[in-house]
Write an enzyme that holds these catalytic residues in place. Sequence first.
Site, PDB file in Angstrom:
ATOM      1  N   LYS A   9       0.816  -1.216   0.000  1.00 26.78           N
ATOM      2  CA  LYS A   9       0.000   0.000   0.000  1.00 26.78           C
ATOM      3  C   LYS A   9       0.857   1.276   0.000  1.00 26.78           C
ATOM      4  CE  LYS A   9      -3.982  -2.139   2.336  1.00 26.78           C
ATOM      5  NZ  LYS A   9      -4.934  -2.016   3.487  1.00 26.78           N
ATOM      6  N   TYR A  49     -12.358  -1.908  -3.608  1.00 28.19           N
ATOM      7  CA  TYR A  49     -12.818  -2.027  -2.222  1.00 28.19           C
ATOM      8  C   TYR A  49     -14.344  -1.901  -2.103  1.00 28.19           C
ATOM      9  CZ  TYR A  49      -8.285  -2.293   0.142  1.00 28.19           C
ATOM     10  OH  TYR A  49      -7.063  -2.716   0.634  1.00 28.19           O
TER      11      TYR A  49
HETATM   12  P1  GTP Z   1      -7.032  -5.995   3.605  1.00 28.06           P
HETATM   13  O1  GTP Z   1      -6.059  -7.094   3.355  1.00 28.06           O
HETATM   14  O2  GTP Z   1      -6.509  -4.639   3.187  1.00 28.06           O
HETATM   15  O3  GTP Z   1      -8.405  -6.299   3.050  1.00 28.06           O
HETATM   16  O4  GTP Z   1      -7.114  -5.911   5.181  1.00 28.06           O
HETATM   17  P2  GTP Z   1      -7.955  -6.816   6.186  1.00 28.06           P
HETATM   18  O5  GTP Z   1      -8.643  -7.926   5.461  1.00 28.06           O
HETATM   19  O6  GTP Z   1      -7.034  -7.153   7.294  1.00 28.06           O
HETATM   20  O7  GTP Z   1      -9.025  -5.767   6.713  1.00 28.06           O
HETATM   21  P3  GTP Z   1     -10.500  -5.435   6.162  1.00 28.06           P
HETATM   22  O8  GTP Z   1     -10.793  -6.182   4.912  1.00 28.06           O
HETATM   23  O9  GTP Z   1     -11.435  -5.551   7.307  1.00 28.06           O
HETATM   24  O10 GTP Z   1     -10.358  -3.887   5.833  1.00 28.06           O
HETATM   25  C1  GTP Z   1      -9.803  -3.469   4.584  1.00 28.06           C
HETATM   26  C2  GTP Z   1      -8.897  -2.297   4.816  1.00 28.06           C
HETATM   27  O11 GTP Z   1      -9.668  -1.191   5.236  1.00 28.06           O
HETATM   28  C3  GTP Z   1      -7.866  -2.471   5.928  1.00 28.06           C
HETATM   29  O12 GTP Z   1      -6.706  -3.131   5.518  1.00 28.06           O
HETATM   30  C4  GTP Z   1      -7.566  -1.034   6.278  1.00 28.06           C
HETATM   31  O13 GTP Z   1      -6.634  -0.437   5.374  1.00 28.06           O
HETATM   32  C5  GTP Z   1      -8.910  -0.373   6.112  1.00 28.06           C
HETATM   33  N1  GTP Z   1      -9.594  -0.285   7.401  1.00 28.06           N
HETATM   34  C6  GTP Z   1     -10.165  -1.296   8.123  1.00 28.06           C
HETATM   35  N2  GTP Z   1     -10.683  -0.839   9.266  1.00 28.06           N
HETATM   36  C7  GTP Z   1     -10.441   0.505   9.275  1.00 28.06           C
HETATM   37  C8  GTP Z   1     -10.731   1.548  10.196  1.00 28.06           C
HETATM   38  O14 GTP Z   1     -11.321   1.350  11.245  1.00 28.06           O
HETATM   39  N3  GTP Z   1     -10.305   2.809   9.826  1.00 28.06           N
HETATM   40  C9  GTP Z   1      -9.649   3.060   8.655  1.00 28.06           C
HETATM   41  N4  GTP Z   1      -9.268   4.310   8.362  1.00 28.06           N
HETATM   42  N5  GTP Z   1      -9.362   2.099   7.778  1.00 28.06           N
HETATM   43  C10 GTP Z   1      -9.744   0.852   8.082  1.00 28.06           C
END
Ligand code: GTP
Length: 138
Positions: A9, A49
């Site tokens: 990222k 996303y």
């Molecule tokens: P990814 O591999 O990026 O999909 O991460 P993940 O599967 O561990 O997390 P998830 O799919 O729940 O969320 C996708 C992305 O959204 C995260 O990696 C973060 O970059 C962002 N994100 C998740 N929760 C938050 C939050 O509470 N605040 C903010 N600003 N970003 C968030």
Amino acid sequence: IERTLSIIKPDATKRNLTGKINAKFEEAGLRIVAQKRIQLTMDQAGKFYEVHKERPFYGELCEFMASEPVVVQVLEGEGAIAKNREVMGATNPAEADEGTIRKEYALSVGENSVHGSDAPETAAEEISFFFSGLEIVG
Ligand code: GTP
Ligand code: MG
């Protein structure tokens, strides 16, 4: 043999951490079988996303992903999806295990250095979002 989509990222590309992060993947036995550095548009980030579009952080997430270049890649290995998520660590770096990418490099729950697909169906969709078959060389 399984494949997963990984994204280094903007917070990480900006700090010149691509090589250090790739070393973590390779040390874990994941092979980088496709890779390119690209600049996402807001539109592309929003589409990628889309599953999160009702979440309160969606706008912020898309702006972040389009703010600087990202490195998109296909990782291959036995159980690559789970293995990658193990190497990445928890979404929130404060909860990530020692030695994981997010523990070492992530700045916050939003700026958390890497993305990894979470299941076989999403991995297939996300790989084809960025790569044609010809660009993946196992
Ligand atoms: P990814 O591999 O990026 O999909 O991460 P993940 O599967 O561990 O997390 P998830 O799919 O729940 O969320 C996708 C992305 O959204 C995260 O990696 C973060 O970059 C962002 N994100 C998740 N929760 C938050 C939050 O509470 N605040 C903010 N600003 N970003 C968030
Ligand atoms: Mg996710």
